[in-house]
Design a protein around this motif. Structure first.
Motif, short mmCIF file in Angstrom:
data_model
loop_
_atom_site.label_atom_id
_atom_site.label_comp_id
_atom_site.label_asym_id
_atom_site.label_seq_id
_atom_site.Cartn_x
_atom_site.Cartn_y
_atom_site.Cartn_z
N MET A 111 37.78 33.39 46.59
CA MET A 111 37.39 32.55 45.45
C MET A 111 35.87 32.48 45.32
SD MET A 111 38.01 30.89 42.77
CE MET A 111 39.79 30.60 42.72
N PHE A 114 34.82 35.75 43.65
CA PHE A 114 35.29 35.80 42.27
C PHE A 114 34.42 34.91 41.38
CE2 PHE A 114 38.07 33.70 39.05
CZ PHE A 114 38.15 34.79 38.18
N THR A 115 34.17 33.68 41.81
CA THR A 115 33.36 32.75 41.02
C THR A 115 31.92 33.23 40.90
OG1 THR A 115 34.74 30.94 41.85
CG2 THR A 115 32.72 30.34 40.71
N LYS A 116 31.40 33.78 41.99
CA LYS A 116 30.03 34.29 41.96
C LYS A 116 29.90 35.46 40.99
CE LYS A 116 26.40 36.32 44.84
NZ LYS A 116 25.34 35.56 44.15
N ILE A 118 31.59 35.86 38.30
CA ILE A 118 31.70 35.36 36.93
C ILE A 118 30.45 34.56 36.55
CG2 ILE A 118 32.98 33.84 35.38
CD1 ILE A 118 34.47 36.38 36.00
N LEU A 119 30.02 33.63 37.40
CA LEU A 119 28.95 32.70 37.06
C LEU A 119 27.58 33.12 37.55
CD1 LEU A 119 30.77 29.31 37.76
CD2 LEU A 119 30.60 30.57 35.60
N PRO A 124 28.07 26.85 42.48
CA PRO A 124 29.45 26.67 42.00
C PRO A 124 30.44 27.59 42.71
CG PRO A 124 28.11 27.77 40.34
CD PRO A 124 27.17 27.28 41.40
N ALA A 125 29.98 28.77 43.12
CA ALA A 125 30.86 29.69 43.84
C ALA A 125 31.24 29.09 45.20
CB ALA A 125 30.18 31.04 44.02
N ALA A 128 33.70 26.23 44.54
CA ALA A 128 35.01 26.77 44.14
C ALA A 128 35.75 27.31 45.36
CB ALA A 128 34.81 27.87 43.10
N PRO A 157 42.37 35.39 43.69
CA PRO A 157 41.02 35.67 43.16
C PRO A 157 40.62 37.14 43.28
CG PRO A 157 41.01 33.67 44.48
CD PRO A 157 42.32 34.33 44.71
#
Length: 264
Positions: A111, A114-116, A118-119, A124-125, A128, A157
């Motif tokens: 996760m 995946f978040t890194k 995207i953002l 936030p990564a 998340a 993820p």
């Protein structure tokens, strides 16, 4: 060579710190099972004897269970192969511990990445990954011993990373690449999806296919109503073809348990 490694470590030190924190947190959570003794893992199969696990769960019927019953672990055989391989390197006790710890904490890392992706932001990564990796559902599955479900959960993820790349999400659906350039993420998406769906067999396969379908439809709707995307027909065609290949390959990879379970 050494200077290159140092440069990479310096440039990626926030990521290294975050991954290190996840690792320390995982060891703290599971500090109890690091003590001497045998560790059981609830409803999941035990990798007590790697050779026996490979032999026992390779058949349609599990003859080690009373008079013999349908082998429900057949779908999870790839997981059994992997952790049985670990069992050939380490002792059974260490193998069981690795099976539980790795299976229960993989969600932290997948996760986060995946978040890194995207953002493009570590904070936030990190959050998340933290909340995805440890929450009430994860804790309840750990206590129930549903390690295969946790592995599937943690791989979601990773599947999304490959899926988004395969359909062109990271390009903002603004460029058309030749299909052959997307073959690698398509294959990786299918392999990951096949492992995820195998955790709960037919229910898992249906649910994962449904989620993939919803994502694809959402993207197609977004492309249709967007004013900033050109070549909409070509992009939609590319997405549909990519999704169809992923689903087809996933089903083909799952035939080893779909056919036996369907017959019996």
């Amino acid at each position: 060579m050494i200077n290159t490694i140092k440069t990479r470590l310096i440039n990626n030190y926030p990521i290294i710190l975050i991954l290190g924190f996840y690792t320390i947190l995982s060891l703290f959570i599971f500090r109890g099972i690091l003590q001497p003794g045998f560790v059981g893992n609830g409803d999941n199969i035990l990798i007590e004897y790697p050779d026996l696990a490979l032999y026992r769960y390779s058949y349609i019927i599990d003859f080690y269970e009373h008079a013999g019953k349908l082998n429900v672990e057949l779908a999870r055989y790839p997981m059994i192969i992997f952790f049985s391989f670990i069992g050939t390197i380490f002792s059974p006790g260490i193998s069981n511990r690795l099976f539980i710890i790795l299976g229960s904490t993989i969600g932290f890392y997948t996760m986060f990445f995946f978040t890194k992706k995207i953002l493009k932001n570590n904070i936030p990564a990190f959050l998340a990954g933290l909340f995805f990796g440890i929450n009430s559902w994860v804790i309840s599955r750990i206590l129930a011993g549903h390690i295969s479900l946790l592995i599937a959960y943690g791989l979601i993820p990773l599947f999304l990373i490959f899926l988004f790349e395969a359909v062109g999400f990271y390009d903002g659906f603004t460029s058309i690449s030749k299909l052959r350039t997307k073959i690698k993420p398509i294959i990786l998406s299918a392999i990951t999806l096949a492992i995820i769906s195998s955790a709960v067999m037919f229910d898992g396969l249906i649910i994962t296919m449904l989620i993939t379908f919803i994502l694809i439809i959402s993207w197609i709707v977004y492309i249709i109503i967007s004013d900033t995307i050109n070549l909409k027909k070509q992009i939609i065609t590319h997405i549909i073809v990519s999704a169809a290949l992923i689903i087809t390959i996933t089903i083909l990879l799952s035939l080893y348990w779909i056919i036996p379970m369907g017959i019996y």
